[in-house]
Design a protein around this motif. Structure first.
Motif, PDB file in Angstrom:
ATOM      1  N   LEU A  79       0.834  -1.197   0.000  1.00 24.41           N
ATOM      2  CA  LEU A  79       0.000   0.000   0.000  1.00 24.41           C
ATOM      3  C   LEU A  79       0.873   1.253   0.000  1.00 24.41           C
ATOM      4  CD1 LEU A  79      -2.677  -0.944   2.715  1.00 24.41           C
ATOM      5  CD2 LEU A  79      -2.657  -1.507   0.266  1.00 24.41           C
ATOM      6  N   GLY A  80       0.558   2.186  -0.872  1.00 26.28           N
ATOM      7  CA  GLY A  80       1.248   3.461  -0.880  1.00 26.28           C
ATOM      8  C   GLY A  80       0.769   4.349   0.253  1.00 26.28           C
ATOM      9  N   HIS A  81       1.691   5.071   0.875  1.00 23.68           N
ATOM     10  CA  HIS A  81       1.378   5.944   2.015  1.00 23.68           C
ATOM     11  C   HIS A  81       0.978   7.334   1.523  1.00 23.68           C
ATOM     12  CE1 HIS A  81       2.443   8.869   5.199  1.00 23.68           C
ATOM     13  NE2 HIS A  81       2.063   7.919   6.042  1.00 23.68           N
ATOM     14  N   LEU A  82      -0.251   7.717   1.818  1.00 20.95           N
ATOM     15  CA  LEU A  82      -0.745   9.053   1.499  1.00 20.95           C
ATOM     16  C   LEU A  82      -1.144   9.753   2.791  1.00 20.95           C
ATOM     17  CD1 LEU A  82      -3.059   8.274  -1.573  1.00 20.95           C
ATOM     18  CD2 LEU A  82      -0.703   9.111  -1.619  1.00 20.95           C
ATOM     19  N   ASP A  83      -0.489  10.847   3.106  1.00 25.54           N
ATOM     20  CA  ASP A  83      -0.789  11.607   4.333  1.00 25.54           C
ATOM     21  C   ASP A  83      -1.857  12.645   4.007  1.00 25.54           C
ATOM     22  OD1 ASP A  83      -0.869  12.997   6.682  1.00 25.54           O
ATOM     23  OD2 ASP A  83       1.278  13.459   6.744  1.00 25.54           O
ATOM     24  N   VAL A  84      -3.079  12.388   4.435  1.00 26.07           N
ATOM     25  CA  VAL A  84      -4.169  13.328   4.123  1.00 26.07           C
ATOM     26  C   VAL A  84      -4.235  14.479   5.117  1.00 26.07           C
ATOM     27  CG1 VAL A  84      -5.511  11.547   2.971  1.00 26.07           C
ATOM     28  CG2 VAL A  84      -5.922  11.992   5.376  1.00 26.07           C
ATOM     29  N   THR A  85      -3.421  14.411   6.191  1.00 29.32           N
ATOM     30  CA  THR A  85      -3.288  15.496   7.169  1.00 29.32           C
ATOM     31  C   THR A  85      -4.657  15.974   7.662  1.00 29.32           C
ATOM     32  OG1 THR A  85      -1.400  16.176   5.793  1.00 29.32           O
ATOM     33  CG2 THR A  85      -1.905  17.544   7.707  1.00 29.32           C
ATOM     34  N   TYR A  86      -5.483  15.006   8.055  1.00 31.84           N
ATOM     35  CA  TYR A  86      -6.807  15.274   8.611  1.00 31.84           C
ATOM     36  C   TYR A  86      -7.698  16.065   7.667  1.00 31.84           C
ATOM     37  CZ  TYR A  86      -4.101  13.823  12.631  1.00 31.84           C
ATOM     38  OH  TYR A  86      -3.273  13.117  13.473  1.00 31.84           O
ATOM     39  N   GLY A  87      -7.479  15.858   6.371  1.00 31.70           N
ATOM     40  CA  GLY A  87      -8.312  16.504   5.365  1.00 31.70           C
ATOM     41  C   GLY A  87      -7.760  17.813   4.843  1.00 31.70           C
ATOM     42  N   ALA A  88      -6.560  18.215   5.303  1.00 31.93           N
ATOM     43  CA  ALA A  88      -6.009  19.516   4.908  1.00 31.93           C
ATOM     44  C   ALA A  88      -5.224  19.476   3.605  1.00 31.93           C
ATOM     45  CB  ALA A  88      -5.117  20.068   6.031  1.00 31.93           C
ATOM     46  N   ARG A  89      -4.766  18.293   3.176  1.00 37.50           N
ATOM     47  CA  ARG A  89      -3.976  18.219   1.950  1.00 37.50           C
ATOM     48  C   ARG A  89      -4.837  18.481   0.719  1.00 37.50           C
ATOM     49  NH1 ARG A  89       0.254  14.714   1.574  1.00 37.50           N
ATOM     50  NH2 ARG A  89       0.568  15.564  -0.525  1.00 37.50           N
ATOM     51  N   PHE A 111      -2.781   3.559   1.861  1.00 39.58           N
ATOM     52  CA  PHE A 111      -3.030   3.783   3.281  1.00 39.58           C
ATOM     53  C   PHE A 111      -3.159   5.286   3.472  1.00 39.58           C
ATOM     54  CE2 PHE A 111      -1.686   4.692   7.616  1.00 39.58           C
ATOM     55  CZ  PHE A 111      -2.398   3.739   8.349  1.00 39.58           C
ATOM     56  N   LEU A 112      -4.348   5.746   3.844  1.00 42.07           N
ATOM     57  CA  LEU A 112      -4.594   7.173   4.050  1.00 42.07           C
ATOM     58  C   LEU A 112      -4.298   7.515   5.501  1.00 42.07           C
ATOM     59  CD1 LEU A 112      -5.920   6.695   1.301  1.00 42.07           C
ATOM     60  CD2 LEU A 112      -7.755   8.239   1.975  1.00 42.07           C
ATOM     61  N   ASP A 113      -3.074   7.952   5.737  1.00 44.97           N
ATOM     62  CA  ASP A 113      -2.620   8.262   7.091  1.00 44.97           C
ATOM     63  C   ASP A 113      -3.225   9.577   7.564  1.00 44.97           C
ATOM     64  OD1 ASP A 113      -1.264   7.889   9.430  1.00 44.97           O
ATOM     65  OD2 ASP A 113       0.697   8.468   8.647  1.00 44.97           O
ATOM     66  N   ARG A 114      -3.370   9.684   8.889  1.00 40.96           N
ATOM     67  CA  ARG A 114      -3.960  10.865   9.529  1.00 40.96           C
ATOM     68  C   ARG A 114      -5.297  11.221   8.880  1.00 40.96           C
ATOM     69  NH1 ARG A 114       0.308  15.505  10.864  1.00 40.96           N
ATOM     70  NH2 ARG A 114       0.902  15.345   8.662  1.00 40.96           N
ATOM     71  N   CYS A 115      -6.123  10.189   8.738  1.00 40.90           N
ATOM     72  CA  CYS A 115      -7.452  10.379   8.169  1.00 40.90           C
ATOM     73  C   CYS A 115      -8.363  10.992   9.232  1.00 40.90           C
ATOM     74  CB  CYS A 115      -8.011   9.030   7.718  1.00 40.90           C
ATOM     75  SG  CYS A 115      -9.495   9.133   6.703  1.00 40.90           S
ATOM     76  N   PRO A 116      -9.166  11.975   8.876  1.00 40.36           N
ATOM     77  CA  PRO A 116     -10.057  12.589   9.871  1.00 40.36           C
ATOM     78  C   PRO A 116     -11.126  11.605  10.334  1.00 40.36           C
ATOM     79  CG  PRO A 116     -10.578  13.407   7.679  1.00 40.36           C
ATOM     80  CD  PRO A 116      -9.317  12.598   7.549  1.00 40.36           C
ATOM     81  N   THR A 117     -11.781  11.964  11.424  1.00 43.33           N
ATOM     82  CA  THR A 117     -12.820  11.096  11.995  1.00 43.33           C
ATOM     83  C   THR A 117     -14.203  11.741  11.997  1.00 43.33           C
ATOM     84  OG1 THR A 117     -12.358  11.943  14.218  1.00 43.33           O
ATOM     85  CG2 THR A 117     -11.164   9.955  13.532  1.00 43.33           C
TER      86      THR A 117
END
Length: 249
Positions: A79-89, A111-117
């Protein structure tokens, strides 16, 4: 309610087949043993995250390409790592990184890291996952929340990381009731700082809470300066033998 099934009178079991999800080791040059162990026969791995340099990097990395190829040949999802920065990217940045992962490393998903909740961020995450699925066709998407999100997120990811944190908190954690509407293979737990003597207890908690993919380690994250996921846990062989078909010596 936990994901339980009754077998015989007076006994209760989860009936849950667990496997490992690897949040992302250090670079293959730094952690060759870690990457090599994932292709060892009998190692139950659902997937492993490839994080080249906070993402895919600016050019193909031959060492990461080799590591990804070995995993793919061994039947392990990369899985490629994508940092979504809690939706800020910005949406465009994330999709550009996804294209690079696909073009350079032939990843099997993201893998969507730092995914918001929260519910308010759900439309943007839905937009991202819809675009990624159009690129993958098919593929595997893991939403790395680290906590229980608004239930609607379950309709957008193949798996959700509903816990990521220290053992000191995990041992007292509670599962969200809505997760009982989904099978265990939809949920992942990442726990650091798990002492060897508490490994069996940690596995029982994961089964009780209905997590089909786990990563437990005795390493610690220290104030954000140390990544506990970068290396193998000290009880690697033990955890593999407890949840898999066995370790080849």
């Amino acid at each position: 309610m936990p994901h339980l099934t009754s077998t015989t009178a007076g006994t209760t079991t989860t009936g849950l087949d667990m496997a490992l999800g690897i949040p992302g080791y250090a670079h293959p040059l730094v952690a060759p043993l870690e990457w090599g162990e994932l292709t060892r026969p009998g190692t139950p791995v659902h997937w492993a995250v490839l994080n080249v340099s906070g993402g895919p990097g600016i050019r193909p990395d031959p060492h990461c390409l080799e590591a990804a190829g070995r995993l793919t040949n061994a039947g392990v999802r990369v899985l490629g790592h994508l940092d979504v920065t809690y939706g800020a990217r910005p949406h465009g940045e994330l999709i550009s990184e996804a294209h690079r992962y696909l073009d350079w490393y032939r990843v099997d998903g993201f893998f969507l890291d730092r995914c918001p909740t929260e519910r308010a961020a759900l439309p943007e995450i839905r937009r991202i996952t819809t675009t990624l699925r159009a690129l993958l066709a098919p593929g595997h998407i893991v939403l790395g929340h680290g906590a229980h999100p608004y239930p609607g997120y379950a309709e957008n990811g193949d798996q959700l990381v509903t816990y990521s944190g220290p053992w000191s908190e995990y041992r007292w954690s509670q599962v969200a009731e809505w997760t009982a509407d989904y099978p265990p293979e939809r949920f992942c737990h990442f726990v650091h700082g798990v002492p060897r003597r508490h490994l069996e207890e940690a596995l029982r908690i994961a089964r009780w809470q209905g997590a089909g993919t786990i990563w437990f380690t005795d390493r610690y994250g220290r104030g954000g300066r140390t990544d506990p996921w970068e290396s193998l846990p000290g009880y690697w062989d033990e955890i593999v033998s407890r949840i898999g078909p066995g370790v080849s010596e």
